[in-house]
Design an enzyme around this catalytic site. Structure first.
Site, mmCIF file in Angstrom:
data_model
loop_
_atom_site.group_PDB
_atom_site.id
_atom_site.type_symbol
_atom_site.label_atom_id
_atom_site.label_comp_id
_atom_site.label_asym_id
_atom_site.label_seq_id
_atom_site.Cartn_x
_atom_site.Cartn_y
_atom_site.Cartn_z
ATOM 1 C CB SER A 68 -0.826 -0.087 1.058
ATOM 2 O OG SER A 68 -2.157 0.645 0.818
ATOM 3 C CG HIS B 109 -5.553 -2.596 0.539
ATOM 4 N ND1 HIS B 109 -5.052 -2.111 -0.473
ATOM 5 C CD2 HIS B 109 -4.982 -2.103 1.633
ATOM 6 C CE1 HIS B 109 -3.917 -1.298 -0.323
ATOM 7 N NE2 HIS B 109 -4.127 -1.155 1.145
#
Ligand code: GTR
Length: 411
Positions: A251, A392
């Site tokens: 990320s 995610h």
């Protein structure tokens, strides 16, 4: 997420492929003046530097000056960590300038029966003690984002969060495959908040400066800098093969590993796990997170010049596939997750595809096809890509693939 949904920009978030604007993909092999690049020599002499400088001055921001490690201290060491599988070291690097000191600690797990180990180097979000149940790992006293489920209040890390992120770090798999793992709490290098009086920035200001200039480093570049300095330390550690360091990040920290890999050619490989906007994903697609949204929510991540392109992606003379191309010919792995549409998996995939033409200059293969692979069907080459099921995150599946790729292309 309640506050987020109030923002008008966010309510316009595009998740419809048919609404991706048509745009010209900036050619990595065509200079800004329109000259076609056909050789490695011309790429390295002309095109790579001009692209690098564009990203440096307009996206991540330049580092005002070199600052080397002042000293390092092995705070703690144990040859029988992880049920006797690993050597553990906690090494503190110390930097001094402007009468200030910055310290951060690298947690290392190294495979025991290896003379010089290749290592994965990556930041963690909530402290080194969160990646393992190992009681000997120190708890950082640096500022941390509050997180109710990890028991983090008053921006302070405590025992409650120990081991809370073991799911993201396949330490045993890494060790069993003959690699070491090096991790750092990113908040020790620069706290992740819009405040430039703290962290590494404050050591490098000129007199009376208290904010980076428009073309100077934001937090991502600061974190990348911290990874680069860790490699300086690895070069001095006889247990580590500093020519085989793989930059890893998830990320915002995947954006960081990419920029670190671009800045420093000593990284032998680079992994972007779900890095999304301002990482591997192409900005001009305006799918999921956009530049305006990221620069509004995280004004400290990029340099101020990057704001120029908020809701104005068409004006960008580059896109993120050219950032990936700056890693060539070194191995690169871009990974996405199916439920992580915010990070634009297709934009990450296409980026790896369009970067591949630079790898071809070096006779390396990458993502040759424009057709996205099915979920959980990785494409492994010097440039690799997968999209896995799930959200995610970083999973064992991701690590299994990184290890396979590293065995084939880095080790
Ligand atoms: C999100 C941000 C993403 C990504 C992510 C993360 O809020 O919009 O770009 O960086 O944070 O780092 O987890």
């Amino acid at each position: 997420f309640f506050i987020l949904s109030m923002s008008p920009l966010l309510s316009q978030t595009n998740y419809d492929e048919s609404k991706v604007p048509s745009f010209e993909v900036p050619d990595p092999l065509m200079t800004f003046k329109g000259k076609k690049i056909k050789t490695v020599k011309k790429w390295e002499k002309t095109r790579r530097p001009e692209l690098f400088h564009f990203f440096e001055n307009n996206v991540y921001g330049k580092i005002p000056k070199t600052l080397k490690i002042d000293s390092y201290t092995i705070l703690e060491q144990d040859d029988n960590a992880f049920n006797g599988k690993a050597k553990r070291k906690q090494v503190e690097l110390s930097f001094k300038n402007n009468g200030k000191t910055l310290r951060y600690t690298i947690l290392l797990y190294l495979p025991k029966n290896k003379v010089k180990a290749p290592v994965f180097l990556g930041y963690n979000f909530y402290g080194n003690h969160t990646i393992t149940e190992d009681k000997a790992v120190f708890i950082s006293s640096a500022w941390a984002n509050n997180n109710e489920s990890f028991g983090i209040e008053n921006n302070t890390l405590t025992e409650v969060s120990r081991g809370k992120r073991t799911n993201r770090w396949a330490v045993e798999k890494i060790l069993d495959a003959g690699y070491g793992l090096a991790t750092i709490y990113y908040g020790e290098v620069d706290p992740d908040k819009n405040d430039f009086t703290d962290g590494i920035h404050s050591l490098l200001y000129q007199q009376d400066q208290n904010h980076p200039k428009p073309d100077e480093w934001g937090s991502i570049a600061a974190w990348s800098w911290g990874m680069v300095r860790a490699v300086d330390y690895f070069e001095k550690d006889p247990d580590i093969d500093a020519s085989k360091v793989i930059a890893f990040g998830h990320s915002r920290l995947g954006k960081t590993s990419l920029w670190a890999g671009v800045m420093d050619k000593r990284f032998a490989g680079v992994i972007s796990n779900d890095s999304g906007c301002g990482g591997a994903a192409m900005s001009k697609r305006k799918f999921g997170e956009t530049l305006a949204v990221i620069n509004d929510r995280f004004p400290h991540w990029f340099c101020d010049n990057f704001n120029e392109y908020n809701e104005n992606e068409e004006a960008l003379p580059v896109d993120q596939h050219q950032l990936l191309a700056l890693i060539a010919p070194r191995p690169l792995y871009v990974a996405s997750a199916q439920e992580d549409q915010w990070a634009d998996p297709r934009g990450e995939f296409l980026s790896a595809h369009y970067a591949t033409q630079v790898y071809h200059l070096y006779d390396k293969e990458g993502i040759e096809t424009m057709e996205m692979p099915k979920v959980n069907e990785p494409i492994h080459n010097t440039v690799s890509y997968h999209i896995r099921t799930g959200k995610h995150d970083v999973t064992d599946y991701d690590w299994e693939n990184y290890i396979k790729w590293a065995n084939a292309y880095v080790k």
